[in-house]
Design an enzyme around this catalytic site. Structure first.
Site, mmCIF file in Angstrom:
data_model
loop_
_atom_site.group_PDB
_atom_site.id
_atom_site.type_symbol
_atom_site.label_atom_id
_atom_site.label_comp_id
_atom_site.label_asym_id
_atom_site.label_seq_id
_atom_site.Cartn_x
_atom_site.Cartn_y
_atom_site.Cartn_z
ATOM 1 C CB CYS A 136 -0.914 0.016 1.227
ATOM 2 S SG CYS A 136 -1.920 1.513 1.352
ATOM 3 C CB CYS B 147 -2.587 5.012 6.355
ATOM 4 S SG CYS B 147 -4.251 4.452 6.757
ATOM 5 C CB CYS C 126 -2.366 -1.489 7.756
ATOM 6 S SG CYS C 126 -3.801 -1.932 6.768
ATOM 7 C CB CYS D 136 -8.437 1.421 1.882
ATOM 8 S SG CYS D 136 -8.172 0.376 3.343
ATOM 9 C CG ASN E 116 -23.079 -13.149 12.546
ATOM 10 O OD1 ASN E 116 -23.170 -13.034 11.331
ATOM 11 N ND2 ASN E 116 -22.008 -13.676 13.122
ATOM 12 C CG ASP F 283 -19.374 -11.742 19.156
ATOM 13 O OD1 ASP F 283 -18.273 -11.315 19.542
ATOM 14 O OD2 ASP F 283 -19.780 -11.604 17.985
ATOM 15 C CB CYS G 155 -13.193 -8.335 19.193
ATOM 16 S SG CYS G 155 -14.231 -7.355 20.277
#
Length: 431
Positions: A61, A67, A70, A149, A301, A363, A388
């Site tokens: 990238c 940026c 990432c 992106c 989900n 979750d 997460c």
């Protein structure tokens, strides 16, 4: 450099203090400059790579160096997940005193073009009379201007440059602060957030732009509606927009732009399949007799796919709009054994009203489920925890282990390749 931290910064212990250095890899010898001194560690910036790692690659990238979206493009994609798992392994063994970790195969992802949702900042630079669209730079609040992106799904990435152009043409351009891009199975979506009411001529121009690029375009301002604190959200094109949706195991799930959906569609498919395997495997009676509690159920989900494997699924959410969405999706897919209920999962008294369940799936958000753990630790159900944030999983797992649960299976999931984020799934069973 000896290791990568959980923030994927290089760690050096060759000095009197630990040194954290962004952009470097284990095994490398580097020249750095100290930029911040703390009592027990220092922060440094990279000056020169003297001896590079064999795992180092050239970032593809053009925006990577500035940026902040990432952090790992300089590390070969196939090596990234190993470091993420190792970091979680170290936290589990060090903080929970576990001698062995029952690791299962990781859930992998395509390295690029996977992300179906992202928020981009917008800023007007008066001196240059230009609009900047992009993500924040690493470690500061400045926006890095980008025109593409590579982790976004291609259809979303292609909208960045046209959005920057159309915003720059608006009379109201200084009022726009954020652009949210969403890819559903049936439409691409742009949510444009603004501080004050948009000029009518700008709304007309944006409608024409949305029609040209075939996107659903929403405006979200700070004007309150119906006495609610939440900002007004209006779809300005098309007028008869079809519901947003994605398909999961043959089931169609509708969602609203404000609803949370998993950011990586392919990993989401694999994650749900693994959850089914772990909770149902070697348990033939599940579909005939058992009840599953799905906590933090979102739009269903997990609930809808799980319903095929359990007698009943009770989907619990704390937001009424989400409960209505679960009901809608259950009816849409003719799943009569899914019951959606609204309940504050932080209220231990209300938790007592939940039905007895044979299995519990949760979750939670990035902060974890600390307020839920006292109640959860008293259950005897199989517990599947989707996390997460590694530190939240470790903290909450400690409560379950102290209550007599055993960590039966765990795997990492590469929901966001090229970034520092790592998600995981852990199955706990009572001994």
């Amino acid at each position: 450099i000896h290791a990568l931290s959980h923030e994927v910064q290089g760690v050096s212990r060759s000095q009197d203090k630990v040194m954290f250095v962004p952009g470097v890899l284990p095994g490398e010898t580097v020249k750095v400059q100290t930029v911040k001194e703390m009592r027990h560690f220092n922060h440094a910036k990279l000056i020169e790579i003297i001896k590079p790692s064999s795992e180092r690659v050239e970032p593809v990238c053009p925006h990577f160096k500035r940026c902040g979206a990432c952090q790992l493009q300089h590390l070969a994609s196939e090596k990234q997940l190993g470091y993420k798992q190792q970091n979680l392994h170290e936290q589990l063994t060090r903080q929970l005193k576990l001698k062995t970790i029952p690791w299962q195969a990781p859930i992998e992802s395509e390295p690029f073009h996977y992300r179906r949702r992202a928020r981009l900042g917008v800023r007007y630079r008066k001196a240059q009379d230009e609009i900047i669209v992009g993500f924040r730079e690493e470690a500061n609040k400045h926006l890095a201007a980008i025109d593409q992106c590579l982790v976004l799904q291609p259809s979303l990435s292609k909208l960045i440059a046209p959005l920057q152009q159309i915003v720059g043409l608006l009379v109201s351009k200084t009022r726009i602060t954020q652009l949210e891009l969403i890819a559903s199975d049936n439409a691409d979506v742009v949510v444009m957030r603004h501080l004050k009411k948009m000029e009518d001529q700008d709304v007309k121009r944006l409608k024409a732009w949305a029609k040209e690029f075939n996107v659903q375009l929403f405006l979200q301002g700070d004007e309150k509606q119906d006495g609610k604190k939440e900002a007004a959200l209006t779809c300005i094109w098309p007028e008869d927009a079809a519901p947003l949706s994605y398909t999961l195991q043959g089931k169609e799930l509708h969602f609203h732009v404000k609803n949370f959906i998993q950011g990586n569609q392919d990993v989401n498919q694999k994650m749900v399949a693994q959850a089914q395997e772990w909770l149902v495997a070697d348990n033939a009676k599940a579909s005939q007799e058992e009840v599953l509690l799905d906590l933090f159920a979102g739009i269903g989900n997990f609930s809808l796919p799980m319903a095929s494997h359990f007698k009943q699924v009770v989907a619990v959410e704390g937001i009424s709009e989400m409960v209505k969405q679960i009901d809608h999706n259950s009816a849409l897919n003719q799943q009569e054994n899914v019951q959606a209920i609204m309940l504050n999962l932080a209220d231990e008294i209300l938790l007592q009203k939940l039905p007895k369940a044979d299995a519990i799936l949760l979750d939670p958000p990035r902060t974890g489920a600390a307020e839920l753990m006292p109640w959860l630790s008293r259950q005897s159900s199989r517990i599947l925890y989707v996390a997460c944030e590694p530190s939240a999983l470790v903290r909450d797992a400690k409560v379950l282990l102290e209550a007599g649960f055993k960590l039966d299976k765990i795997s990492v999931m590469d929901m966001f390749p090229q970034t520092k984020h790592v998600e995981s799934m852990a199955l706990f069973v009572k001994d």
